[in-house]
Structure formats: C-alpha cells, structure tokens
Motif scaffolding. Structure first.
Motif, PDB file in Angstrom:
ATOM      1  N   UNK B  19       0.806  -1.223   0.000  1.00 36.27           N
ATOM      2  CA  UNK B  19       0.000   0.000   0.000  1.00 36.27           C
ATOM      3  C   UNK B  19       0.842   1.277   0.000  1.00 36.27           C
ATOM      4  N   UNK B  71       1.016  10.132   2.652  1.00 31.75           N
ATOM      5  CA  UNK B  71      -0.015   9.237   2.143  1.00 31.75           C
ATOM      6  C   UNK B  71      -0.568   8.359   3.281  1.00 31.75           C
ATOM      7  N   UNK B  75      -4.393   8.376   5.114  1.00 33.25           N
ATOM      8  CA  UNK B  75      -5.234   7.178   5.297  1.00 33.25           C
ATOM      9  C   UNK B  75      -5.585   6.984   6.767  1.00 33.25           C
TER      10      UNK B  75
ATOM     11  N   UNK C   6       7.248  -1.384 -11.107  1.00 35.58           N
ATOM     12  CA  UNK C   6       6.002  -2.057 -10.772  1.00 35.58           C
ATOM     13  C   UNK C   6       5.500  -1.579  -9.408  1.00 35.58           C
ATOM     14  N   UNK C   7       6.427  -1.537  -8.476  1.00 29.52           N
ATOM     15  CA  UNK C   7       6.064  -1.085  -7.134  1.00 29.52           C
ATOM     16  C   UNK C   7       5.531   0.345  -7.195  1.00 29.52           C
ATOM     17  N   UNK C  10       2.018   0.507  -8.708  1.00 29.93           N
ATOM     18  CA  UNK C  10       0.934   0.062  -7.836  1.00 29.93           C
ATOM     19  C   UNK C  10       0.737   1.011  -6.668  1.00 29.93           C
ATOM     20  N   UNK C  11       1.820   1.600  -6.171  1.00 28.92           N
ATOM     21  CA  UNK C  11       1.614   2.508  -5.039  1.00 28.92           C
ATOM     22  C   UNK C  11       0.781   3.695  -5.477  1.00 28.92           C
ATOM     23  N   UNK C  12       0.989   4.129  -6.697  1.00 30.03           N
ATOM     24  CA  UNK C  12       0.200   5.253  -7.191  1.00 30.03           C
ATOM     25  C   UNK C  12      -1.260   4.829  -7.344  1.00 30.03           C
ATOM     26  N   UNK C  14      -2.799   2.549  -5.851  1.00 31.35           N
ATOM     27  CA  UNK C  14      -3.447   2.264  -4.576  1.00 31.35           C
ATOM     28  C   UNK C  14      -3.678   3.527  -3.782  1.00 31.35           C
ATOM     29  N   UNK C  15      -3.028   4.586  -4.247  1.00 27.95           N
ATOM     30  CA  UNK C  15      -2.965   5.849  -3.518  1.00 27.95           C
ATOM     31  C   UNK C  15      -4.187   6.245  -2.717  1.00 27.95           C
ATOM     32  N   UNK C  17      -6.941   4.861  -1.353  1.00 27.44           N
ATOM     33  CA  UNK C  17      -7.383   4.231  -0.112  1.00 27.44           C
ATOM     34  C   UNK C  17      -6.274   3.459   0.580  1.00 27.44           C
ATOM     35  N   UNK C  18      -5.198   3.210  -0.094  1.00 26.79           N
ATOM     36  CA  UNK C  18      -4.129   2.353   0.418  1.00 26.79           C
ATOM     37  C   UNK C  18      -4.628   0.939   0.657  1.00 26.79           C
ATOM     38  N   UNK C  19      -5.772   0.642   0.087  1.00 33.15           N
ATOM     39  CA  UNK C  19      -6.333  -0.689   0.286  1.00 33.15           C
ATOM     40  C   UNK C  19      -6.093  -1.501  -0.962  1.00 33.15           C
ATOM     41  N   UNK C  20      -5.112  -2.358  -0.901  1.00 34.94           N
ATOM     42  CA  UNK C  20      -4.805  -3.148  -2.085  1.00 34.94           C
ATOM     43  C   UNK C  20      -5.463  -4.502  -1.943  1.00 34.94           C
TER      44      UNK C  20
END
Lengths: 227, 155, 748
Positions: B19, B71, B75, C6-7, C10-12, C14-15, C17-20
């Motif tokens: 995340x 970030x 959250x 890749x990391x 995905x971090x972007x 997921x930005x 909600x930070x819920x992956x």
C-alpha cells in the motif's frame, strides 16, 4: 520419551456426543451434507458407537467413543505407498496431508475404520469459514484425514513450556474432545510418564483395548464399565 | 551459511505490491529494532505488524513531509477506520499445509536474516531465500538437530 | 516492467485508499487503524462468556483469533458445567457465523407468512414497534418471552405492567411448570429444587431425562459420572423409569420401561413398600402422609398397571431403601400426562421418606441471587402460555391485536392442538425478536434480530440446577456481525421511546447498566463481596466469568405443603384407532430446534437412532412387523390433531405400543440447513393439559402409523435386522466386516 495416549472411561461416558462436535470445531472437519452422508462419506474423527445387548425389556445400551487408536503397530502405515502416514517419535500415528495421494489403502487396512477420505473440496458457506481454526490445515479433496490427538494443541503446549523453560505438565494438554467432555470421561497424557493420570488409569484392572487380539498396540485405552 | 544462497534471487517472486513504499532500511538506520514492529515474533507463531496508530505516533513528527508518510497519515486520519492491507513477502503456499511458528526459531537463535535476508539494507522487502523449498528448511533442521518429523510442521 | 517501476505503479494506483485488494487472504496482512484486541495478530485470546443455547446457562470460554471466535470451551469455575460443553454449546459458533442469520431488521414485504421481507433501518424498526404499541389498546397486547426466571424476564414483566398490558407469557424449553408445582407440593420449594446426584449412591429417576438435552445436560452428566466413578470405594447406581429408551435410560444400570402415564403408581408402590418395611422414621412417615394421606397401591397392583414385573419393582424399592444415600428425581414425560402433577409429586415425595431433605446426596432448596427483585412488579404473576393461546384463538380474554414474541418460537414449539399457527395469522401486528426465520418469525410483520451471546454483554442466572446461585457475567467477546442486540436492550430502546409514563420506569441506559446497578444495590447480599466496592466486585466477577454462590449456603427444603392429587389414570387423546402413545423428545442433535440450522449438528448422529440430517419415528420391531414397515421406510404418523411424514427407525429398545419422535425438525424456513428437513412432532400433539396446571400434556397424544413407501434415511449406524442384537462386550469390537457396514452406512 513421550508416548501420547488417551484413556476413555466408558462408565463415565453417556454417549452425549459433545466430543464429536468439539472435534469438528477444533479440527476444521467439513460436513458433507445429506446426500454424501447417505453414501457413508460423513467425517467423524471422533464418533460414538452404540451397541444394544439383549431384547426388550432387558435391553442394555453401551456407548463407545471411537477415534484413531494411534496404534503402536498400525496396520495403516505399511500400506501407504508414499509414506504419508507413519509413527512419530512421540507415538502419534501421523497423517501428512501434503504427501497423501489418495490411494485410500490406509483406510482399507484400518481395523477401526477411523480414517476418512475427502471426496470433495471442503466448502464452508460464508461466513462460516470465519470459525476455522488457523492452527489446523483445511484438507483439500483427495486426501485422507483422521484424528491427530489434536497435535496442534500438543505443539502449542510444548512451545509454551519451552518458553517458560520447563517440561509440559500432566493435564496441561487437553485434546478438544477431552476438554469438552461433560462427564470427564476422556483423559489425555503421556503414557511413558508413570506419574501421569493416563498412565495411572492404564494400570487399573478396568483397562482394555479395542480389538486387542490384532496386536495393533493402541494408544487409546478403554476403561470397562461397571454395568 | 552457504545454504542460504540456494538459488539466486532472480528466480524468486518479485516483491509484492504494497500500500505504501515502506523502507525497512530507513527504519533500521534509525535504530528501530525488528521486534519493535514485528511484535510477538519471540512468543508467537506470527511475527506481527503494528496497528496504524503505532506508526502514526512517531510519524506525526518524524519525516512528516515525506510523500509516503503523508499518504499514510492521510489514510490514518481519513480512512474511516479502514484497515491497511499489506501483502506478505514470505509465503508458504497453503497447499503445503505447513504451520510455521516463529517463536521456536527465534529461541533457537536463528537470525531473522537467515530466512528473510538482510532486510535492514533493503528499501523494499523481498524474498532472497525460497522459503517454500522444504529441502532448504530440512537442511537447517538437520544441521541444528531440530525435529525432522513431518508432523512437526505439516498438520 | 522492472520491479521498481512495478512497485511505483501500484503505489500510485493504490494511492486513494491504500487498500490493495489483491492476493489471497493467506498472503495478506491486515493492519487495523488501532489495535482491536489485547492480543497480537494471529495470537489466541480466551474470553469468558455465557452460553444461552438452552436454559442451563453454562459458563464458557471462547477462543478468539484476529477478532473471530474459533472455539467454545467450558469455564471450569462455573458451577453449572465445571468446564464441560455440550454439542449444542459448541455449535453456537455456527449460529454466530450462520449464512442465513438475520443481521438487519426486516419487515414483511408481501403477504404475511409468505417469507417475503425487506430490510429496514434499525431506528425505523424501533419506531415502528413504538407506533404499533401506541396504536392498540394496552389490553390487546400480548407478549411471549423467554428467560422466565432471569433479569430479561423480569424486564418483560415490568414492561407489560408499565403498558397496562396483560402479564407476559413465558415459553420454556423444556416446560417445567409441572415439576415446579410438584416440588412445591412435595418438598415445599418455591422453584425447582437441587438434586445432589454426584453424592448419591443410588438414584431413581422417574421420567426425568437428566442426561438428555433440556434442563442442564452438562451439569447432570458431570454429576452422574461423578456419582459413578469419582469415589474410589463405591460406584453409584442409576435406575431410570421411563417408557422411552432415552439417552438417560440408555445409561441406567436398570431401566424400567413403564407404561406411559403410570409413573406415579410406580413411585407410590415403592413408597408403600418402603413404609411397610418399618425402616422409615415416624416423623418422615408423618410428613409423607401430608402429601399422600391415602394408602399406597401394592407392588402387585403397580406391576399390573405399569407393565413391569413385580419383583423388579420390589428390587428397586429395596435398593433405594437400603442405599446409604438413595435419591429420587422426577419429571420429563412422566410430567406430561394428564396426571403428571401426581406422578412427579409421588416421585419427589419419596425423598421425604428417604430422609433426603438437606442431606448430602439428597435434595436442597433452590438458590438465587435475587437480582430480579426490584426490577419486576411486586406480584410477578405470568400469563400461562395456554391462556395466551386461548386469547390468540379468540376463545377467552381480550383479543390480541399486537403480539410481541421475544427470543422464542411458539409456533414451532407449542402443540398444534393449541392452534397458535392458525391464530397468529389473525393477529393484526406480529413483532418477533429472532435471528432466524423460524416458524414464528415467518409470521411477523417486523423482525428485530438478536445478537448472539458472544456479541453482547451477557448476564444470565442459571435456574437451580447447580445447587448454588450462579450468575454468568461477560462482556462481548467479538464485534457484532449485524445490528442485532440483546432482547433486553431492544426492550429498553422501545421503552425509552414510549410516552413518559412508560419511559420513566426504564431509566437504565442498557442491559449492562441494569445488571451493574442491581449488583451494586444488592452488593451486601452477593457472595464474597465483603469489603469490595461494587465496581471492583463486578470487574473481578467478569474476570472469572460470573458471580458464583457458596456451597455452604445450601439449605434444606421445608417438606410437603399439602396433599397431592390422587393418582387418576392418565387420559390420552385419540381413540382405539390410534394404536400408539407418542413420546416427543429432545435429541442432542437439535435440542428444542435451535440446532436445526447448524451443519455440525445436522450431520451429528443421534446417539441412539444414529440418524443424521432429518427426523424419524422410533418403532419397536414387533409393531413394525405387524404394520409391514421396514427400517428407513417413509411412514405417515397421524393423530387427531395432525399428520406428518417421516422415516421409520426400527429399534429393539422401543417399548411396543409406544413411538417417539425428536423435537425441532420440520421448519418451513429457518435457514438452508433446516429448511424443509424432517417433520415437526409438535404438529401431532393435541390440546390436552396436565390436570391442576396450565402445562401441555405433550406425552398424552396417541397416533397411528401407516407405511407410505420406501425411503432413504441417512444413518451413521447399522440398521436393526431382527433377532437378538449382537452382544458386544466393551473392549471387544465386532468383526471388521460388520463394523464396516455399521460405520459406513453402506446399506442405507
């Protein structure tokens, strides 16, 4: 050495079946439903056998809880082509699910018929899966399973004892069936520890084994009733 | 210790997406012990992760303007109590039906790095050892005279 | 794509909600905002709670991992169960996580009873209850509740009184009115007495199914086992006089399969034998004559009436008389005939002759903490459930326009002869507090779901089964799955929203506040409270799972208070064309029906019939042969009241002329595991009552049985195929071939 064993007092046991349900809860045993149960595929690592003697009105009923006898000389072990079942150093008849290829030879060779085959992938209607015990694997389709003497509880108690730098105390480990038993009919412990309660019970004259003449050397001892 | 290097890291799965871009190395550089966050590793099966509140208690002040920290704090403050979902880096497949316990390994003096690699120098945690390779476990268990009984792990 | 990119990508993504969400649950590590539990992730916590699956109220300990309940175990300190748990108790987890549980309030969205419901917001649902209460005259309200002896029951009495409505009716499972009345007559106790089975040497149970589910299976099972084996020098003996081979009878050393309804004759004849022996002290004999002034029947008469050989009756009487601690208990089906009160009074009265009042291994007065004292009205008379049934049918009293049913299923549980199922359809508004669409909830306009005991603050005082007062006390152990609440909390929420005249009498903020206040007010009367503050006392109590009384406080009952009714013959419903007496019973499979929606219990074999997944009727081999019925056949069971279809189990332990069927099957819905499975035995039971009480004579219905055709029945054991069942000594299992058949059910 440690040799885990169990004594079941058939004079205390009332056949209420709490042990069998406790076992389902502890060991993530799937229920198979009405149709498959009718085909004899229900899985009860612990079951209560009921016997009648005599005819009405002189009928006597006997209940006998039957689970894997954790044999010292287990008929199921030599027939497994992949060594998925074997005797552990602590006297358990191990069943390694990850190794099992599902020949079912072991079940055929078990005189106690305490081995159960997973005919289907387990299904738990959501959210029933939230109850599953994280310390026990959910077995997939195609593997054999049976009573483990709650090996996860044995290991947890051994781990706590190791952290506290001591030996496991007698009575500290309770299998799910033994913990639950309203009649306190089930005693679990180390048969090689002469001071343990289970070893004490094993020395009484009420002691007997299931199918003794087969020389399977069971680790489960039945204490004969007084009726 | 040569055993640790079974297979080169290129054959191992890439680090999973997380995340936020959490850096182990920064935390280690700041002399935070592994066990401060991975609580319970000495007594439990699982090495824990702290609740978000624990992260926030430091990061209110520490590196508060770092974009990843911003970030995270966003959250934490506005996430409606939604949890954060991290992905495990070292996963033993469920099909192996293994019940790994951290605590006995820590007690036996196995260094975290033996299985997890030198996380302290990694910006992103990634697998350097194939923990799903049973042979690798057994080699060490034999060397250390630990149990090699199948049921110790598989049940 | 390179790993680093890749990391980054995905971090972007997921930005926000930070819920992956990707990855299987095993590969995830869920981090909460703040730690929800004192345990670490993955660590087991053990929390005390109180099992509410039957009236016994055992103390339990729940294993919780990452917020989910995993396992129920027994609280060793709780005097009711002392660490044991029954099958039903374990299955509480399958109520908590049941896929068909109602989690939100629902209102009927089609014809009532059609099963069509729609969700309604909780506050709207409470408002709907309030307006329903306001819309009808108070005397046209009827309340059916559970927890008769507890604080929740007291609150319902207070609620009814505050509204000016008729007193609530309580649905008990099992119904114990007859046993209570008999105990009052024979022993002078206000409630059920405590029987010290564990310390007795010889126990005669006249009909009381103590080892079956119902009253307190775990407590009695432990007491029974201790009676047998806890003392190294002697093994207690157990004698069961009951028409059915129940689980209790199956464990008896001696089973007297008496003709149903003649249990009192047996007890009276035994009393006559003991009195004639001259060994009874004059005072005890005098007190006994208060209860039964007349002459006892002779053992020869009893033998004829009970259909048990005279020498057996004499042998039992002698064994009881000569035992150092002989104990007699009574109830169950013996109480459920028209002459049930006399039957049970005759059984309990034997304790007077045997000198058991207040003796170790004898009978003790009930114990209670008395917490309901100031909660309920000063004169807490309840409406008998039979009276409520008559009101619903429009036969007596004020008609019912609003029916509130709290945590009970009267449509399923009461005899069909009482006509509740038909009458409830005529009630304007039906409000049901239930977590499942059981037979009553299906008839509701509005369903308010309940929280399970694991999701709520719980305080439950066990009725008298433990001998000492025992109040289980526990905080919630898991987060609630839905909106459901404790029935008492729902009551308080409704009461607060009612006009001031009612609201002012319900000032407690919650059930928990009420319990804390009551314990605080009565602190001086609480066991072990000397020197403690109320809050410290309560915290300590919660830390061990409850408030438990002291055995030293046990007291003797006062003895007979009046004459019991003489022993009339039992009346039964149904003419000669109905050849069989019907005995409904509670199996460990289902209890009173609570277990029907749980797969563990559906797949759990009944201990005697070994049936799984369904209901059955037990027939004797002789009767089955005469009717041409084979094991597993589908049969129709008919009474004057109703007719059901189920499967036949031919069982060599069944008394000819008697058939029995388990309770708690045959739900119209109640979730996927219960729906349409088996038949409800209460659909056959007639309207008869026990003389001198308002209780149902549920064992007095006669039925006839006809074969419908072949059927398939799921059994764990082998079917009985005639002749003498194999004699299999313990320690010697049958041959492998027959064992295989038995276990695998291959012939089913």
């Amino acid at each position: 050495m440690t040799r885990w064993g169990m004594a079941i007092d058939t004079d205390r046991c009332t056949g209420c079946g709490a042990c069998a349900v406790a076992c389902h809860a502890e060991n993530n045993i799937q229920t198979v439903g009405e149709v498959e149960a009718a085909r004899g595929r229900a899985m009860h690592w612990m079951r209560i056998e009921r016997y009648y003697e005599g005819v009405f009105p002189d009928v006597k009923v006997r209940f006998q809880p039957v689970l894997c006898q954790q044999c010292g000389h287990a008929p199921c072990e030599p027939v497994c082509p992949v060594y998925a079942t074997y005797r552990t150093p602590e006297g358990l008849n191990a069943m390694v699910y990850a190794r099992c290829i599902g020949t079912r030879y072991c079940a055929n060779n078990c005189p106690y018929t305490t081995r159960y085959f997973n005919w289907f992938a387990p299904e738990f209607d959501a959210p029933l899966e939230r109850q599953l015990n994280p310390s026990v694997s959910v077995r997939p389709a195609g593997v054999m399973e049976k009573c483990t003497f709650c090996v996860q509880r044995i290991q947890d108690a051994q781990e706590v004892a190791a952290q506290e730098e001591r030996e496991v105390r007698d009575g500290e480990i309770k299998t799910a069936c033994s913990q639950s038993c309203p009649a306190q009919a089930i005693t679990f412990g180390d048969l090689d520890d002469p001071e343990s309660l289970v070893a004490l019970l094993a020395r009484t004259e009420r002691t007997t084994h299931l199918l003794e003449d087969l020389s399977t050397e069971p680790s489960v001892i039945y204490l004969r009733g007084g009726r | 210790m040569a055993l640790v290097m079974v297979g080169c890291s290129d054959e191992l799965p890439p680090p999973p997406p997380q995340p936020i871009a959490f850096s182990h190395s920064v935390h280690i550089e700041n002399e935070i012990e592994c066990t401060r966050c991975h609580e319970g590793v000495e007594t439990q099966a699982q090495a824990g992760l702290p609740a978000m509140a624990a992260c926030a208690s430091c990061h209110r002040r520490q590196a508060a303007d770092h974009p990843e920290v911003v970030k995270f704090m966003e959250q934490y403050a506005n996430g409606n109590g939604e949890p954060m979902v991290w992905r495990k880096v070292h996963v033993i497949p469920t099909s192996a039906m293994v019940h790994f316990k951290h605590s006995p390994h820590v007690r036996a003096g196995v260094d975290c790095a033996t299985c997890h690699g030198d996380v302290g120098s990694m910006t992103v945690a990634q697998q350097v050892v194939d923990v799903a390779n049973m042979g690798w476990c057994l080699d060490c268990h034999r060397e250390q005279d630990a149990s090699i009984d199948c049921m110790t792990c598989h049940h | 794509m390179r790993r680093r990119d890749f990391v980054k990508a995905t971090s972007v993504a997921a930005g926000a909600t930070l819920l992956e969400g990707c990855g299987s649950p095993e590969e995830q590590f869920i981090v909460q905002r703040v730690r929800q539990t004192p345990e670490l992730p993955g660590e087991s916590g053990w929390r005390f709670s109180v099992c509410r699956q039957c009236a016994a109220g055992c103390g339990i300990v729940v294993r919780v991992v990452d917020g989910d309940a995993k396992k129920i175990e027994g609280n060793q300190a709780h005097p009711v169960n002392k660490g044991g748990v029954c099958a039903l108790g374990h299955s509480l987890l399958q109520e908590l996580y049941n896929p068909d549980r109602i989690l939100q309030a629902q209102r009927s969205s089609g014809n009532r009873g059609s099963g069509a419901f729609e969700a309604v917001a909780w506050d709207d649902a409470i408002a709907q209850v309030v307006s329903a209460i306001g819309a009808v005259p108070a005397d046209r309200i009827a309340i059916v509740a559970s927890d008769r002896s507890g604080l929740t029951g007291a609150l319902w009495r207070r609620f009814a009184a505050a509204l000016g409505a008729p007193a609530p009716a309580f649905l008990e499972a099992p119904e114990l009115e007859v046993e209570r009345r008999a105990a009052q007559l024979a022993l002078g106790t206000t409630d059920l007495p405590y029987f010290d089975i564990a310390n007795a040497d010889c126990v005669l149970s006249i009909g009381a199914p103590i080892l079956d589910p119902g009253r307190s299976q775990v407590h009695f099972t432990r007491a029974f086992a201790d009676m047998r084996r806890a003392r190294p020098t002697r093994r207690g003996r157990f004698i069961q006089a009951e028409a059915r081979m129940s689980l209790t009878a199956a464990n008896a050393d001696v089973w007297l399969p008496v003709r149903p309804g003649t249990e009192g004759v047996l007890a009276r004849a035994i009393a006559g034998h003991i009195l004639a022996s001259g060994s009874v002290p004059a005072d005890a004999a005098r007190r006994y004559r208060v209860l039964f002034p007349g002459d006892a029947p002779s053992t020869a008469d009893a033998a004829t009436q009970c259909d048990v050989p005279e020498e057996r009756i004499v042998a039992v009487a002698e064994e009881l008389r000569t035992a150092e601690r002989g104990l007699v208990i009574g109830g169950g089906s013996a109480a459920a005939h028209s002459n049930g009160l006399a039957n049970v009074a005759a059984a309990l009265g034997l304790n007077v002759l045997l000198g058991n009042l207040g003796r170790v291994g004898g009978v003790f007065a009930p114990a209670s903490l008395g917490l309901t004292r100031t909660v309920e009205p000063s004169n807490p008379a309840d409406s008998p459930i039979a009276e409520l049934a008559a009101r619903l049918r429009g036969e007596s009293g004020e008609p019912v326009e609003l029916l509130i049913v709290a945590d009970a299923d009267p449509v399923h549980a009461l005899p069909a002869g009482w006509g509740i199922r038909e009458a409830i359809g005529r009630v304007q508004t039906v409000i049901v507090l239930s977590s499942f669409r059981d037979d009553t909830a299906l008839q509701a306009n509005l369903i308010l779901p309940l929280a399970t005991e694991l999701e709520r603050f719980e305080a439950y005082e066990s009725p008298t089964s433990a001998g000492v007062a025992a109040l289980g006390l526990a905080e919630a152990v898991v987060e609630p799955m839905g909106d459901g609440q404790h029935p008492a909390d729902i009551l308080l929420a409704v009461a607060r929203a009612l006009p001031e005249s009612v609201a002012s009498r319900f000032t407690w903020a919650s059930y928990e506040a009420l319990v804390r206040a009551r314990v605080g007010e009565d602190l001086a009367r609480m066991p072990g409270s000397a020197g403690a503050t109320a809050s410290a006392y309560l915290s300590a109590a919660i830390d061990r799972g409850g408030i438990f009384g002291d055995a030293a406080a046990m007291s003797a009952p006062s003895g007979p208070t009046g004459a019991a009714p003489e022993l009339p013959g039992a009346l039964s419903e149904g003419g000669p064309e109905y050849a069989f007496g019907l005995l409904p019973f509670a199996s460990v499979k289902n209890g009173d029906g609570r277990g029907a929606n749980r797969p563990w219990l559906q797949e759990h074999p009944d201990p005697l019939s070994t049936v799984m997944w369904g209901s059955w009727v037990e027939l004797s081999p002789a009767d089955a042969a005469e009717l041409g019925i084979h094991d597993g056949d589908r049969v129709r069971v008919e009474s004057q009241t109703g007719s059901v279809e189920t499967h036949a189990v031919i069982d060599p332990a069944v008394r000819p002329g008697v058939v029995s069927m388990p309770l708690g099957h045959g739900y119209a819905d109640n979730g996927r595991y219960a729906q349409g499975r088996g038949a409800n035995v209460m659909a056959l039971v007639g309207a008869g009552r026990v003389d001198g009480t308002t209780a149902s004579a549920w064992a007095a219905t006669r039925v006839r049985i006809t074969r419908v055709g072949e059927g398939t029945m799921v059994r764990f054991g082998r079917r009985y195929e005639g002749g003498e069942p194999e004699l299999i000594p313990v320690g010697w299992a049958p041959q492998q071939t027959s064992q295989l058949v038995q276990i695998r059910g291959a012939r089913v």
